[in-house]
Scaffold this motif. Sequence first.
Motif, PDB file in Angstrom:
ATOM      1  N   CYS A 150     -21.130 -14.738  14.998  1.00 28.38           N
ATOM      2  CA  CYS A 150     -20.527 -14.377  13.718  1.00 28.38           C
ATOM      3  C   CYS A 150     -21.273 -13.204  13.106  1.00 28.38           C
ATOM      4  O   CYS A 150     -22.496 -13.246  12.941  1.00 28.38           O
ATOM      5  N   ILE A 151     -20.539 -12.156  12.768  1.00 31.59           N
ATOM      6  CA  ILE A 151     -21.089 -11.017  12.041  1.00 31.59           C
ATOM      7  C   ILE A 151     -20.644 -11.159  10.593  1.00 31.59           C
ATOM      8  O   ILE A 151     -19.448 -11.179  10.303  1.00 31.59           O
ATOM      9  N   THR A 152     -21.595 -11.292   9.691  1.00 33.40           N
ATOM     10  CA  THR A 152     -21.257 -11.476   8.286  1.00 33.40           C
ATOM     11  C   THR A 152     -22.071 -10.520   7.432  1.00 33.40           C
ATOM     12  O   THR A 152     -23.027  -9.892   7.904  1.00 33.40           O
ATOM     13  N   GLY A 153     -21.701 -10.419   6.181  1.00 36.22           N
ATOM     14  CA  GLY A 153     -22.386  -9.521   5.266  1.00 36.22           C
ATOM     15  C   GLY A 153     -21.512  -9.274   4.055  1.00 36.22           C
ATOM     16  O   GLY A 153     -20.312  -9.589   4.049  1.00 36.22           O
TER      17      GLY A 153
ATOM     18  N   VAL B  80     -20.384 -25.785  12.649  1.00 32.24           N
ATOM     19  CA  VAL B  80     -20.455 -24.860  13.787  1.00 32.24           C
ATOM     20  C   VAL B  80     -21.814 -24.176  13.832  1.00 32.24           C
ATOM     21  O   VAL B  80     -22.052 -23.330  14.688  1.00 32.24           O
ATOM     22  N   LYS B  81     -22.700 -24.529  12.917  1.00 29.75           N
ATOM     23  CA  LYS B  81     -23.980 -23.821  12.791  1.00 29.75           C
ATOM     24  C   LYS B  81     -24.783 -23.864  14.085  1.00 29.75           C
ATOM     25  O   LYS B  81     -25.335 -22.850  14.527  1.00 29.75           O
ATOM     26  N   ASN B  82     -24.859 -25.028  14.717  1.00 38.16           N
ATOM     27  CA  ASN B  82     -25.664 -25.179  15.929  1.00 38.16           C
ATOM     28  C   ASN B  82     -24.949 -24.694  17.188  1.00 38.16           C
ATOM     29  O   ASN B  82     -25.523 -24.725  18.274  1.00 38.16           O
ATOM     30  N   LYS B  83     -23.697 -24.263  17.055  1.00 38.17           N
ATOM     31  CA  LYS B  83     -22.945 -23.796  18.219  1.00 38.17           C
ATOM     32  C   LYS B  83     -22.795 -22.281  18.228  1.00 38.17           C
ATOM     33  O   LYS B  83     -22.106 -21.741  19.099  1.00 38.17           O
ATOM     34  N   SER B  84     -23.396 -21.605  17.276  1.00 33.94           N
ATOM     35  CA  SER B  84     -23.117 -20.178  17.120  1.00 33.94           C
ATOM     36  C   SER B  84     -24.376 -19.393  16.821  1.00 33.94           C
ATOM     37  O   SER B  84     -25.428 -19.944  16.487  1.00 33.94           O
ATOM     38  N   LYS B  85     -24.231 -18.070  16.935  1.00 31.65           N
ATOM     39  CA  LYS B  85     -25.270 -17.131  16.525  1.00 31.65           C
ATOM     40  C   LYS B  85     -24.728 -16.327  15.343  1.00 31.65           C
ATOM     41  O   LYS B  85     -23.526 -16.088  15.235  1.00 31.65           O
TER      42      LYS B  85
ATOM     43  N   PHE C  29     -14.036 -18.363  27.249  1.00 34.71           N
ATOM     44  CA  PHE C  29     -14.026 -17.201  26.368  1.00 34.71           C
ATOM     45  C   PHE C  29     -15.243 -17.218  25.447  1.00 34.71           C
ATOM     46  O   PHE C  29     -15.775 -18.278  25.123  1.00 34.71           O
ATOM     47  N   LYS C  30     -15.643 -16.026  25.028  1.00 35.33           N
ATOM     48  CA  LYS C  30     -16.616 -15.864  23.959  1.00 35.33           C
ATOM     49  C   LYS C  30     -15.891 -15.235  22.772  1.00 35.33           C
ATOM     50  O   LYS C  30     -15.088 -14.316  22.950  1.00 35.33           O
ATOM     51  N   ILE C  31     -16.215 -15.734  21.577  1.00 39.53           N
ATOM     52  CA  ILE C  31     -15.522 -15.277  20.373  1.00 39.53           C
ATOM     53  C   ILE C  31     -16.503 -14.528  19.483  1.00 39.53           C
ATOM     54  O   ILE C  31     -17.537 -15.066  19.086  1.00 39.53           O
ATOM     55  N   LEU C  32     -16.161 -13.279  19.189  1.00 44.40           N
ATOM     56  CA  LEU C  32     -16.921 -12.464  18.250  1.00 44.40           C
ATOM     57  C   LEU C  32     -16.135 -12.433  16.944  1.00 44.40           C
ATOM     58  O   LEU C  32     -15.021 -11.914  16.891  1.00 44.40           O
TER      59      LEU C  32
END
Length: 664
Positions: free
Chosen positions: A241-244, A411-416, A388-391
Motif C-alpha cells: 500500500c502506497i499512502t500519504g 490486513v496490517k500483517n498481510k501487507s507492506k 497476483f500481487k496488488i499494488l
Amino acid sequence: MSRRWMGITLPNLRISKRRGQYHVEDTGGESEGTSRDADQKISGPSGTLACFEPVNLSMPSKPIQQPMKQQPDDRRGTRVALTSAPAAVEAEGPQTYIQPRTEQQPDDSSQPRDLDSEFSRPPVEKAEPRFPDNGGIWHDLSGNIHGRPTNGPASILSNAQGTHIRQANIVAGTNVVFNHNSEDVARGKKTMLDNIASSALYNARNTFDPPQCDENTRVALLRAIKTWIKDRLATSARLQCITGSAGTWKSALMQTTARECETAGLVAATFFFSANDSVRNNLQSFIPTIAYQIALSNKSDPALGNCIFRAVDRDPSIFQRDIECQLEELIIKPLQETFPQGYVELFSSPSFPHLIAIDGLDECVDRKSQTKLLQIISTTFIDKGLPFKILLASRPERPLQAAILGDSGYVKNKSKVIDLDKHNPSVDIRKVFQNQLGKIGQESDDPSAQTNWPSPQDIETLVGAAAGLFAYASTVIKFVSQQHRWPCAQLATVIQVIKSSKATGRAVPVRKHPFAELDALYRSIFVFAQKEYATQCDDDDPLAVIRLARMFTLPLPCFNLAVVKSDRLVATSHPYRIDSRDESVADMEHIFQFKPGQLKFMFSDLHSLYTVKSDGSQGAVITPYHKSVQDFLLDPARCGDLYIPHYSVVGSWTTLALGILAEC
C-alpha cells in the motif's frame, strides 16, 4: 458432393452399382483393379485393390476388416488411400455410406512391414513414375496429399480422404487441439468489452497528462516498489500500500511503475479510480475490467483468457451480479479450471504477468465500497493464494485506517506500507522545478526565460513554499506553462502570492490564482467530509466540519477563567485555562459537549489533509500536513462558499467559554 477437401481438388470418382457391389472409377486414373464378384474394372492407383461393400445405416455395423496384403518391395513404396471415418457419397435416391477395404498384393518378404515407415521412406533407386495430375492431388509418388515430400515429418492427416475438421486450432505439427465452438470466445470477449471501464486503465486514451515521476526523481521509492514486485517467492507480501496526504503524488508513482512493469511483461491489470468519472468512481465495472485485462495479459498462453471469455458467453448476466459473484465466476473459477494443480509454480513463473495496480481507492465515492474491496483483497486474493500481487495507492482515509494503517487493521500483517509523508522529497521537488521550468523557458518566445532562468533564489522560494508537496510543484508548473503567456511574468505572479500571503486571510488579488488546481483538490476533500458527516449526524450547520477544523488549527488567545468554589466556611478560586493546542481529545470533547469518539468521527475523512490524533495524550487534536490547506481556507477567493470569516471562528470559541463559565 463437393470435390474439394480442405481447399484441395479431389479426384473424379464415379460409383456404379452392379450385382450388389459398388465399383469406383477414377476418371483421371489409368491403372486397374478387379472386384470380387464382377468383371468390371475399378480405376485407382497402381497396385491397389479398392473394394466397397454397402453398409446398412439403420443398424450398427462394425467395419469390415480384411487382412492386409503387401506388394513386393520394389523400393518405391505404395500409396494407399486411408480413411478414418465412413465417406459420404452423394447419389440419387437414399444416401449410402460406404466402408472402404484396402488390400495389397502379397510380398515375398516374410516379415511384416510398417506402413508409416513405408510411406515416409525416401526413394533411393530411381525417380518415381508420375501419375496424371488428377486435379492437383498426387503429382508423384514421393509427395503426400498436400504435395509435400513424404521423407519429412509425418503428418497426422497424411493420405486422409473424406475428412472434415471444423473450428479447430492446429497448434503444433504433432498436436491438434479441437475447439468445438471457438465462436463462444469471440462472443464472450465482445460482451465483456462492452462492460468494462476502459477509462480506468493506466494508459487510457482519455487520461490527459497523467502525472509521472520526472527523470532521476523518487529513485529510491521506485526501486523499492519494483524489488517487491519482482519478488515471486510465495512468502513475500501479496499487498503493498502506497499512502500519504493529498498532493504527495501517489498517482505519479503508480503511473511510472505501471508503465515500466508493462514493458517488462509484469502487469496483469490496472484500475485507476477517479471521483470525477462516473464510470470509474465505483465498483460496478471493477471486476470485469480486471478480469478482461488478465484474460489478455498472457500473450504466450491464451488458455486462461479463453476460459474467462467462455464464462461470459455462458452467462452474460454476470455483469448484473454482486462483486463477490463476479470475482468467483470471472477470475477464481477460470484460474481453477486452467490450472487445476494450483498456483505456486504459476506465480513463480517469469512468463506469467502477476501485478494488479489499483490507484486512488479513496476516490471511490462510496466508503462502503472501499471497505468491501479491501475485504475482498484480504479474504480472496491474499488468503486464497491467487497468483497476483496488488499494488494499492490511497489517501489515509477511514477505510484504509481500519484495514491497514490502524493498529488492529485486519490486513496490517498481510501487507507492506509505504508512507510518503515520512519521506522528505525536497531534493526531488527542486529537480522538478529546475528541469520543468528550464524546459518551459527554452521552448518559449520569452527572451528573458531562455537563459539563466529561473534564478536560484526563485527556485528556493518555490521549494520552501512546496514544503514536500508535489501537487504544489505541479500546480505552479502548469500555471507558468500556460499558452499565450510569457513564463517570466507568470512565475513573478506565483512568487508575489507566496511572499504576500498572510494567515489573516488577506491574499494578493490576481486575475487567475496560480493554485486553482490545488484548490480544486482541497475543495473536493472538504465537501466530501461535510457530506459524510451530514448523513450521519443531525447538525444544521452546513460547514460544521470545516468550522471545527478552523477552530482547532487557528492560533487563538488563551482564556483564563476564575472558577470559584465556596461554602459557608471557605471560598477559593483558581484559573481555568482553555487552549485547543494543549488539550487532549477527551478534554476537547467535554468542552464541546460531544459524545466520546465524535471528534474522531468528524475528522475521519480529513486524514489526507490533517494529522488526526485520537488517543488520550495531550497536544493538538489535528494538525495540517501543509500550510497551503490553511491558505486555502483563509482566502475567500480560493475556497468560495466554504469560507468562514475569522470573527466567526473567534465567536465560536467565545461562545464555548461563556458556556463553561455559566456551568460553573
